[in-house]
Design an enzyme around this catalytic site. Sequence first.
Site, short mmCIF file in Angstrom:
data_model
loop_
_atom_site.label_atom_id
_atom_site.label_comp_id
_atom_site.label_asym_id
_atom_site.label_seq_id
_atom_site.Cartn_x
_atom_site.Cartn_y
_atom_site.Cartn_z
N HIS A 70 1.02 -1.25 0.03
CA HIS A 70 0.06 0.04 -0.03
C HIS A 70 0.91 1.26 -0.13
CE1 HIS A 70 -3.76 -1.90 0.77
NE2 HIS A 70 -3.03 -2.90 1.40
N ASN A 142 -10.26 -2.60 2.78
CA ASN A 142 -10.04 -2.75 1.22
C ASN A 142 -11.32 -2.54 0.40
OD1 ASN A 142 -7.42 -3.26 1.20
ND2 ASN A 142 -7.52 -5.67 1.21
N TYR A 356 1.35 -4.08 12.11
CA TYR A 356 1.17 -2.67 11.81
C TYR A 356 1.73 -1.71 12.59
CZ TYR A 356 -2.39 -3.61 7.92
OH TYR A 356 -2.98 -4.33 7.19
FE1 HDE Z 1 -2.52 -4.71 5.35
N1 HDE Z 1 -0.49 -4.05 5.84
N2 HDE Z 1 -1.67 -6.82 6.08
N3 HDE Z 1 -3.98 -5.81 4.95
N4 HDE Z 1 -3.13 -2.99 4.72
C1 HDE Z 1 -0.26 -2.84 5.70
O1 HDE Z 1 0.81 -1.42 7.36
C2 HDE Z 1 -0.61 -6.74 6.93
C3 HDE Z 1 -4.57 -6.92 5.30
C4 HDE Z 1 -4.15 -2.87 4.42
O2 HDE Z 1 -3.26 3.56 4.01
C5 HDE Z 1 1.17 -2.29 6.23
O3 HDE Z 1 1.06 0.87 7.51
C6 HDE Z 1 -0.47 -8.03 7.32
C7 HDE Z 1 -5.87 -7.24 5.14
C8 HDE Z 1 -4.39 -1.35 4.20
O4 HDE Z 1 -1.54 3.25 5.35
C9 HDE Z 1 1.54 -3.63 7.03
C10 HDE Z 1 -1.51 -8.70 6.96
C11 HDE Z 1 -6.44 -5.92 4.62
C12 HDE Z 1 -3.08 -0.82 4.22
C13 HDE Z 1 0.50 -4.59 6.63
C14 HDE Z 1 -2.24 -7.73 6.12
C15 HDE Z 1 -5.28 -5.04 4.56
C16 HDE Z 1 -2.31 -2.01 4.93
C17 HDE Z 1 2.27 -1.70 5.47
C18 HDE Z 1 -2.14 -10.09 7.15
C19 HDE Z 1 -7.96 -5.53 4.47
C20 HDE Z 1 -2.71 0.52 4.07
C21 HDE Z 1 2.10 -0.20 5.61
C22 HDE Z 1 -2.18 -10.66 8.46
C23 HDE Z 1 -8.73 -5.64 5.40
C24 HDE Z 1 -2.90 1.50 5.17
C25 HDE Z 1 1.32 -0.23 6.98
C26 HDE Z 1 -2.59 2.76 4.80
C27 HDE Z 1 -0.92 -1.83 5.13
C28 HDE Z 1 0.52 -5.86 7.13
C29 HDE Z 1 -3.58 -8.12 5.54
C30 HDE Z 1 -5.52 -3.73 4.39
C31 HDE Z 1 2.84 -4.26 6.45
C32 HDE Z 1 0.72 -8.74 8.20
C33 HDE Z 1 -6.75 -8.37 5.17
C34 HDE Z 1 -5.55 -0.76 3.49
O5 HDE Z 1 1.71 -3.77 8.30
#
Ligand code: HDE
Length: 703
Positions: A70, A142, A356
Site C-alpha cells: 500500500h 479494502n 502494523y
Molecule cells: Fe495490511 N498492511 N496486512 N491488509 N494493509 C499494511 O501497514 C498486513 C491486510 C491494508 O493506508 C502495512 O502501515 C499483514 C488485510 C491497508 O496506510 C503492513 C496482513 C487488509 C493498508 C500490513 C495484512 C489489509 C495496509 C504496510 C495479514 C484488508 C494501508 C504499511 C495478516 C482488510 C494502510 C502499513 C494505509 C498496510 C500488514 C492483510 C489492508 C505491513 C501482516 C486483510 C488498507 O503492516
Amino acid sequence: MKKNKKTEQIKKYIVDNSNQILTTNDGVAIHDNNNTLKLGVRGPSLQQDHIYFDKLGHFDRERIPERVVHARGSGAYGILEIHEDISEFTRAKFLQKGAITPLFTRFSTVAGFKGSTDLARDVRGFSVKFYTEEGNYDLVGNNIPVFFIQDAMNFPDLVHAVKPEPDTEMPQAASAHDTFWDFISLMPESSHMIMWLMSDRAIPRSFRMMEGFGVHTFKLINSKGEITFVKFHWKPKLGVHSVAWNEAQKISGFNSDFHRQDLWENIEKENFPQWDLGVQLIPEKDEMNYPFDLLDPTKLIPEELVPVKLIGTMTLNRNPDNFFAETEQVAFDPGRIIPGIDLSDDPLLQGRVFSYMDTQNYRLGGANFHEIPINRSINQKNNNQKDGTNRMDILKGDVSYFPNSKASGCPYHAILKGEEGFQSHQQEVQGMKVRGRSDSFADHFSQATLFFNSQSESEKQHIIDAFSFELSKVSDSKIRERQVAILYQIDKTLAQKVGDNLGIVPPKELDELTLSFARQNHPNYPLQPKKQEINSSVALSMKVKEGEGTITTRKVAFLVDNGVSKKSVDQLKKALEKEGAVGVLISSKVGELIYDEGDKENIYHSYLTDSSVLYDAVFTPSGKSLSSLISNPDYYEFINEAYRHCKILAFAKGTEDLLKKSFVEKDKGVVLEDGTQNWVDEFINSMKLHRIWDREKARKVPS
Ligand code: HDE
C-alpha cells in the site's frame, strides 16, 4: 456549526511562510541562500558553513521507507455522521445516533511502489482513522470484501510473490507475472479473492466510486458487555463503477495520477465524496450457523443472508495541506480499537495487530509516531510512557510509573472516575496450543463460484479476459495449467474459455502440487463443503440498474475546433451542469478558440494532452469545426476508442459524414441530435448507465 476538533488541532502545526524571512532550522535569518561559504569566490568551500550543512543535512534525510505494501496512496479529511440508533449493539460513542466524528481516509494500491500508477489491476486499500472522543479507532479495510489468505503467517510470502521479482525488480505494480501465479496456483484458499481481483473491481473508475469493506468479522460490545459480530461496509453515493482493462492500461500512460487527481479536484470543487457506513450484524448465538466460518477472511456474508444496515454517512471534505506530513505519515493499525468494539479471533486479523504497529515503528522512526499531528488523538493522552526518538510531549514531574503515591496515583484507572475505559470482550476459551487450521476454513471454491454466478454477462467476460491476460504473461506453462485446474473447480465454462485462450484443456482435478500444499493445512483435503444457501447475490455485481445511476461529477469531452457552434456547445454543457457533470473542450491545440458566432474562449486541453480514456463520454458539437475534424486522425482515434470502451457518444446535427468514416455504430449509447430536447435527455440517461457494456457482445467490440 460545531468545530471540527481535528482540524483545530492540525491548524496549530501548519507553518505559513508568507511574508516571512528565510531562516535556518534554528530560526537564524539567512543573508544569502545562493552561495556556499568559500575561501575566495572561486573556492574551495569551507567546512564551517553551518548554513549549508543545515540545509543539505536535512535534505539528505527527506525520504523515509515507503510502506511495504500500500505504498501508493491518496488521503483526505472528513467526517462521519451517524443517523441510526445501534446503541443496543455497541457502546462506542462515535457510533451513537447524532454523533459527528472527524476522520482521515487513505486509499491505496497494494503492489506498486510509491510512484507507480493508480490504474494497476490491484486491490485498493480503504483505511479510515476516526478521531473519536474516546481515542483513535482505525478501520483499515479494502475495496474487496475478502482476502487472499487465511493466516497471517502467509502474508510476507503473498507480498513477495506479487511484488516485482527480486532479481530484476520487474514488473512494477502488476500481478501478471510468474511468481504471483506460482503462489496463487498453489494456494486454493485464494480462489475467491482472485475472482474479485480479476473482475473490474480491481480497476475502479474513481476512489469515489468504490465500495469499502472492513473484511474481517469484528465484535461490537454493548453497555452490558454483550457482543454482536459485525462486518463493516462503505457504500459510495456515486455508485460502484470501473473502467475497462484496455482503458486502464492507457490511463496509466496518460495520467498515472488519475485517481489521486480525481479525488483532489473533486474535493477542491466541493463535490465532496460520500459513502454510507453499513453494518451486517450477527447475533453471538448464530456464530456457527453459516456454511462458512465467520472467522475465515476469504468468505463474505451474502447480503441476502444478513442485510447491510446503513447507519451513517462519511463525507470527505478537506484535502491535506502537505502530502508527506499527512498522507505519508498517517499510521493505520487495525489494533487501534476503542470501547464498544473488539477484534474477533480471525487469525489474519490477529496477525495484523502486530505487523502494523511494528511497521509504523520502523517506517516513522520510533515509538513516538502517535505524536505526529496526523496521528494525534483529539482525546488527551496521559500515561507513563516516556522518551524515545523524536519525543514531542514534555512529561511534567518526577513520577513516570504506576502505581505511585508521589503523584497521588495519577494518572489513574478510568473506573475511579466512574468510566469503564476499554475492556476486551470476556470470552471463554479452551483448547490445545496448536499450529494449525480449522477444517471449517477448508471450503475454497463455493464463494468463488457464488461470485462468478452473480456477475452479468459482460462482467463474466471481463473476468475471462483478465485471467487470459494475466496467465498469458506467465512464462511457465505448468503454472498456467495449475491455475486453470483451479478455475475448473470454480466454474467449468470459465476454465474452458480461459483454457481456450491459453491452449490448455482444463484438467478436471487439482494439480498434485496444489493438493499437497492444501493438505499441509487440511490432511484430508478436499473436504466435502457444506451446502451454500444461495447461488447468486445481487450485491456482488456492479451492473447499474436502469433508472438508478447518476452522472454527478462525470466528465464529457467536447471535441471542437475553430468555427464550432457556441449554441451547440452551450446546449449540452448547460444540461450537463444541471446534473452536476462537466463538459470539457478539447481541440487540436490549446489557446484561443473562436466560435462560429465570433465569441472567443481559452482552451486548456488538446489531443496532445488528453485522450478519450480520461473522459466518461464524448460529444461532437455542430458548426464549421466539422470541416476540419473530418480529416483529423486524432478526432477519429478519440471517438473510436471511446466507442470501444463502451462509452456514451453524442453527435450534433451535421456530423453524419464524420460518423460514416468512424467505427461507431448506432446503439443505445450512441445518441444523435434530433432537433428536439429528447436527444439530450437520452444522452444523460445513457450516461447514467455508466457504460453500454452490451456493445461488446460476441466480442465485436472488445473493451
Ligand atoms: Fe495490511 N498492511 N496486512 N491488509 N494493509 C499494511 O501497514 C498486513 C491486510 C491494508 O493506508 C502495512 O502501515 C499483514 C488485510 C491497508 O496506510 C503492513 C496482513 C487488509 C493498508 C500490513 C495484512 C489489509 C495496509 C504496510 C495479514 C484488508 C494501508 C504499511 C495478516 C482488510 C494502510 C502499513 C494505509 C498496510 C500488514 C492483510 C489492508 C505491513 C501482516 C486483510 C488498507 O503492516
